[in-house]
Write a protein that holds these residues in place. Structure first.
Motif, PDB file in Angstrom:
ATOM      1  N   CYS A  74      -0.018   3.985 -10.005  1.00 41.28           N
ATOM      2  CA  CYS A  74      -0.817   4.785 -10.943  1.00 41.28           C
ATOM      3  C   CYS A  74      -2.293   4.760 -10.555  1.00 41.28           C
ATOM      4  O   CYS A  74      -2.972   5.781 -10.616  1.00 41.28           O
ATOM      5  N   TYR A  75      -2.809   3.600 -10.157  1.00 46.97           N
ATOM      6  CA  TYR A  75      -4.214   3.512  -9.730  1.00 46.97           C
ATOM      7  C   TYR A  75      -4.480   4.410  -8.532  1.00 46.97           C
ATOM      8  O   TYR A  75      -5.501   5.092  -8.469  1.00 46.97           O
ATOM      9  N   ARG A  76      -3.564   4.408  -7.559  1.00 49.35           N
ATOM     10  CA  ARG A  76      -3.760   5.230  -6.370  1.00 49.35           C
ATOM     11  C   ARG A  76      -3.700   6.714  -6.695  1.00 49.35           C
ATOM     12  O   ARG A  76      -4.486   7.502  -6.181  1.00 49.35           O
ATOM     13  N   VAL A  77      -2.766   7.107  -7.531  1.00 49.56           N
ATOM     14  CA  VAL A  77      -2.568   8.525  -7.826  1.00 49.56           C
ATOM     15  C   VAL A  77      -3.687   9.072  -8.710  1.00 49.56           C
ATOM     16  O   VAL A  77      -4.212  10.161  -8.464  1.00 49.56           O
ATOM     17  N   THR A 104      10.367  -8.398 -13.979  1.00 47.85           N
ATOM     18  CA  THR A 104       9.855  -7.293 -14.801  1.00 47.85           C
ATOM     19  C   THR A 104       8.361  -7.124 -14.590  1.00 47.85           C
ATOM     20  O   THR A 104       7.866  -5.995 -14.456  1.00 47.85           O
ATOM     21  N   ALA A 105       7.634  -8.238 -14.534  1.00 45.64           N
ATOM     22  CA  ALA A 105       6.189  -8.175 -14.301  1.00 45.64           C
ATOM     23  C   ALA A 105       5.889  -7.600 -12.914  1.00 45.64           C
ATOM     24  O   ALA A 105       4.939  -6.824 -12.750  1.00 45.64           O
ATOM     25  N   LYS A 106       6.704  -7.941 -11.910  1.00 44.27           N
ATOM     26  CA  LYS A 106       6.486  -7.393 -10.566  1.00 44.27           C
ATOM     27  C   LYS A 106       6.705  -5.883 -10.542  1.00 44.27           C
ATOM     28  O   LYS A 106       5.943  -5.151  -9.890  1.00 44.27           O
ATOM     29  N   ARG A 142       4.211  -0.370 -10.407  1.00 44.25           N
ATOM     30  CA  ARG A 142       3.940   0.907 -11.087  1.00 44.25           C
ATOM     31  C   ARG A 142       2.448   1.074 -11.355  1.00 44.25           C
ATOM     32  O   ARG A 142       1.910   2.175 -11.231  1.00 44.25           O
ATOM     33  N   LEU A 143       1.786  -0.023 -11.701  1.00 42.78           N
ATOM     34  CA  LEU A 143       0.351   0.030 -11.968  1.00 42.78           C
ATOM     35  C   LEU A 143      -0.434   0.332 -10.695  1.00 42.78           C
ATOM     36  O   LEU A 143      -1.368   1.140 -10.711  1.00 42.78           O
ATOM     37  N   LEU A 202       0.190   1.189 -18.900  1.00 41.68           N
ATOM     38  CA  LEU A 202       0.778   0.282 -17.920  1.00 41.68           C
ATOM     39  C   LEU A 202       0.036  -1.046 -17.873  1.00 41.68           C
ATOM     40  O   LEU A 202       0.655  -2.103 -17.697  1.00 41.68           O
ATOM     41  N   VAL A 203      -1.274  -0.995 -18.027  1.00 36.94           N
ATOM     42  CA  VAL A 203      -2.059  -2.229 -18.042  1.00 36.94           C
ATOM     43  C   VAL A 203      -1.646  -3.091 -19.228  1.00 36.94           C
ATOM     44  O   VAL A 203      -1.448  -4.308 -19.102  1.00 36.94           O
ATOM     45  N   GLU A 204      -1.469  -2.474 -20.395  1.00 37.08           N
ATOM     46  CA  GLU A 204      -1.075  -3.228 -21.584  1.00 37.08           C
ATOM     47  C   GLU A 204       0.323  -3.823 -21.409  1.00 37.08           C
ATOM     48  O   GLU A 204       0.558  -4.980 -21.764  1.00 37.08           O
ATOM     49  N   GLN A 205       1.251  -3.051 -20.842  1.00 33.86           N
ATOM     50  CA  GLN A 205       2.595  -3.568 -20.611  1.00 33.86           C
ATOM     51  C   GLN A 205       2.564  -4.717 -19.606  1.00 33.86           C
ATOM     52  O   GLN A 205       3.255  -5.734 -19.790  1.00 33.86           O
ATOM     53  N   TYR A 206       1.779  -4.575 -18.561  1.00 35.47           N
ATOM     54  CA  TYR A 206       1.694  -5.610 -17.531  1.00 35.47           C
ATOM     55  C   TYR A 206       1.075  -6.890 -18.093  1.00 35.47           C
ATOM     56  O   TYR A 206       1.562  -7.992 -17.827  1.00 35.47           O
ATOM     57  N   MET A 207       0.031  -6.756 -18.887  1.00 35.94           N
ATOM     58  CA  MET A 207      -0.607  -7.929 -19.482  1.00 35.94           C
ATOM     59  C   MET A 207       0.336  -8.632 -20.449  1.00 35.94           C
ATOM     60  O   MET A 207       0.388  -9.866 -20.487  1.00 35.94           O
TER      61      MET A 207
END
Length: 103
Positions: free
Chosen positions: A56-59, A45-47, A52-53, A71-76
């Motif tokens: 999002c950074y690239r786009v 799930t973290a991967k 996705r993060l 997305l950062v909050e979900q990833y953290m």
């Protein structure tokens, strides 16, 4: 046949006496396999969130601070629970605490 909105597994944690986890070796192995399987689910799930993060950074470019914040909050949150060391094991499997003599 449509796609399911959420994947559901009918597998629950095995019944084990945590006060004496090594009393039933088969139940202990089932419990360890269950813990490892749940840990791998959290890792994957973290991967997925990491990929996705990155996208999002690239786009979003310079606006990624505002647009990718969720997305950062979900990833953290997903990476806080992932770990393989002794500290990441459930407290019931750490064993009894050793008392230190203070002399």
């Amino acid at each position: 046949m449509g796609r399911k909105a959420k994947v559901e597994f009918d597998e629950a944690a095995p019944d084990i006496d945590l006060s004496n986890p090594y009393g039933d070796p088969v139940a202990m192995l089932d419990y360890r396999e269950y813990l490892v399987r749940e840990k791998w689910i959290k890792i994957e799930t973290a991967k997925i969130l990491r990929d996705r993060l990155r996208w999002c950074y690239r786009v979003e470019g310079v606006n990624h601070y505002q647009k990718c914040r969720h997305l950062v909050e979900q990833y953290m949150d997903a990476t806080r629970e992932v770990g393989w060391g002794k500290d990441a094991r459930p407290m019931e499997l750490h064993g009894p605490k050793k008392e230190v003599d203070s002399e």
